[in-house]
Design a protein around this motif. Structure first.
Motif, short mmCIF file in Angstrom:
data_model
loop_
_atom_site.label_atom_id
_atom_site.label_comp_id
_atom_site.label_asym_id
_atom_site.label_seq_id
_atom_site.Cartn_x
_atom_site.Cartn_y
_atom_site.Cartn_z
N TYR A 1 0.91 -1.12 0.00
CA TYR A 1 -0.04 -0.11 0.09
C TYR A 1 0.88 1.38 0.03
N TRP A 2 2.00 1.01 0.75
CA TRP A 2 2.86 2.40 0.72
C TRP A 2 3.65 2.63 -0.51
N LEU A 3 4.05 1.32 -1.12
CA LEU A 3 4.57 1.76 -2.53
C LEU A 3 3.66 1.91 -3.49
N TYR A 4 2.67 1.63 -3.48
CA TYR A 4 1.37 2.02 -4.37
C TYR A 4 1.09 3.75 -4.35
N GLY A 5 1.12 4.06 -3.19
CA GLY A 5 1.02 5.67 -2.90
C GLY A 5 2.22 6.30 -3.69
N LEU A 6 3.47 5.57 -3.17
CA LEU A 6 4.86 6.35 -3.73
C LEU A 6 4.75 6.18 -5.18
N ILE A 7 4.61 5.16 -5.59
CA ILE A 7 4.65 4.91 -7.13
C ILE A 7 3.59 5.70 -7.73
N MET A 8 2.39 6.07 -7.31
CA MET A 8 1.31 6.92 -7.94
C MET A 8 1.71 8.40 -7.90
N SER A 9 2.65 8.58 -6.90
CA SER A 9 3.01 10.03 -6.84
C SER A 9 4.48 10.35 -7.50
N TRP A 10 4.81 9.67 -8.53
CA TRP A 10 6.12 9.88 -9.05
C TRP A 10 6.67 11.12 -9.71
N PRO A 11 5.39 11.89 -10.17
CA PRO A 11 5.77 12.96 -10.82
C PRO A 11 6.29 14.25 -9.75
N THR A 12 6.03 13.85 -8.58
CA THR A 12 6.19 15.02 -7.42
C THR A 12 7.31 14.67 -6.73
N VAL A 13 8.07 13.50 -6.83
CA VAL A 13 9.17 13.11 -6.31
C VAL A 13 10.40 13.98 -7.01
N SER A 14 11.57 14.02 -6.11
CA SER A 14 12.87 14.75 -6.64
C SER A 14 13.46 13.95 -7.56
N ALA A 15 14.53 14.27 -8.19
CA ALA A 15 14.92 13.90 -9.58
C ALA A 15 15.49 12.52 -9.40
N PRO A 16 16.32 12.08 -8.50
CA PRO A 16 16.95 10.63 -8.91
C PRO A 16 15.90 9.71 -8.59
N TYR A 17 14.90 9.73 -7.63
CA TYR A 17 13.70 8.88 -7.24
C TYR A 17 12.81 8.80 -8.22
N LYS A 18 12.71 10.00 -8.99
CA LYS A 18 11.74 10.15 -9.74
C LYS A 18 11.45 9.15 -11.21
N TYR A 19 12.82 8.85 -11.36
CA TYR A 19 13.15 8.04 -12.65
C TYR A 19 12.86 6.62 -12.22
N ALA A 20 13.34 6.01 -10.97
CA ALA A 20 13.04 4.80 -10.45
C ALA A 20 11.56 4.55 -10.51
N LEU A 21 10.83 5.56 -9.79
CA LEU A 21 9.38 5.45 -9.54
C LEU A 21 8.60 5.43 -10.88
N ALA A 22 9.25 6.24 -11.77
CA ALA A 22 8.39 6.04 -13.27
C ALA A 22 8.68 4.65 -13.93
N PHE A 23 9.80 4.32 -13.72
CA PHE A 23 10.08 2.91 -14.25
C PHE A 23 9.02 1.91 -13.85
N TYR A 24 8.79 2.05 -12.42
CA TYR A 24 7.83 1.06 -12.12
C TYR A 24 6.45 1.36 -12.15
N PHE A 25 6.35 2.71 -12.26
CA PHE A 25 4.82 2.98 -12.85
C PHE A 25 4.48 2.53 -14.20
N TYR A 26 5.51 2.73 -15.18
CA TYR A 26 5.27 2.15 -16.40
C TYR A 26 5.18 0.68 -16.68
N ALA A 27 6.07 0.27 -15.84
CA ALA A 27 6.25 -1.45 -15.99
C ALA A 27 5.26 -2.23 -14.91
N ILE A 28 4.62 -1.45 -14.08
CA ILE A 28 3.59 -2.27 -13.40
C ILE A 28 2.19 -1.81 -13.36
#
Length: 162
Positions: free
Chosen positions: A43-70
């Motif tokens: 549940y925590w990861l889902y919330g984090l992945i869904m807010s990937w555009p608002t996260v700072s730069a290095p983490y945004k790319y990892a979360l965007a990968f999982y957003f588009y992969a999952i």
């Protein structure tokens, strides 16, 4: 000549059953606690992945990968379901629902058991990877984000001036 002693062990079936029951209760509690932890982390990861555009730069790319992969592939099932329920092939709503259900089952089967395995098999064959290597590649962005966070935290703490 040495005497051989014969030792006969008498098992108490009540004690064995009681010990098995206790172990089973402990295992059931462990499974429930484990599932609760996995659910909370998911549940925590889902919330984090869904807010990937608002996260700072290095983490945004990892979360965007999982957003588009999952998320995007999983959400495609919802989109197809909505589309199947919105098209009106016949004037009968119940028949349309049945057609939509059959179409969704066919889409799910083809996606999960034909398209994804064939595409992953093609990727594995083309890049000469194993399933373990592919799994490691899938986890690599998250691992790099964790390493980045740890190194940035340690360096930030190390070089504080106040």
């Amino acid at each position: 000549m040495e005497e051989k002693k014969i030792v006969v062990a008498v098992q108490n079936p009540y004690l064995d059953a009681r010990a098995r029951q206790t172990r089973m209760q402990v295992n059931n509690v462990t499974v429930v606690i484990g599932l609760a932890i996995i659910g909370a982390v998911g549940y925590w990861l889902y919330g984090l992945i869904m807010s990937w555009p608002t996260v700072s730069a290095p983490y945004k790319y990892a979360l965007a990968f999982y957003f588009y992969a999952i998320f995007v592939p999983v959400h495609s099932f919802v989109d197809v379901w909505d589309w199947m329920m919105d098209i009106h092939i016949t004037p009968f709503p119940n028949l349309n629902g049945l057609i939509g259900l059959i179409g969704m089952a066919l889409y799910s089967f083809l996606t999960l058991f034909v398209i994804i395995p064939l595409s992953l098999g093609y990727i594995l064959k083309k890049l000469k990877l194993t399933w373990g290597n592919l799994f490691a590649l899938f986890l690599a962005p998250g691992f790099l984000a964790i390493v980045w966070y740890i190194v940035a935290s340690v360096l930030g703490w190390l070089f504080t001036t106040s």
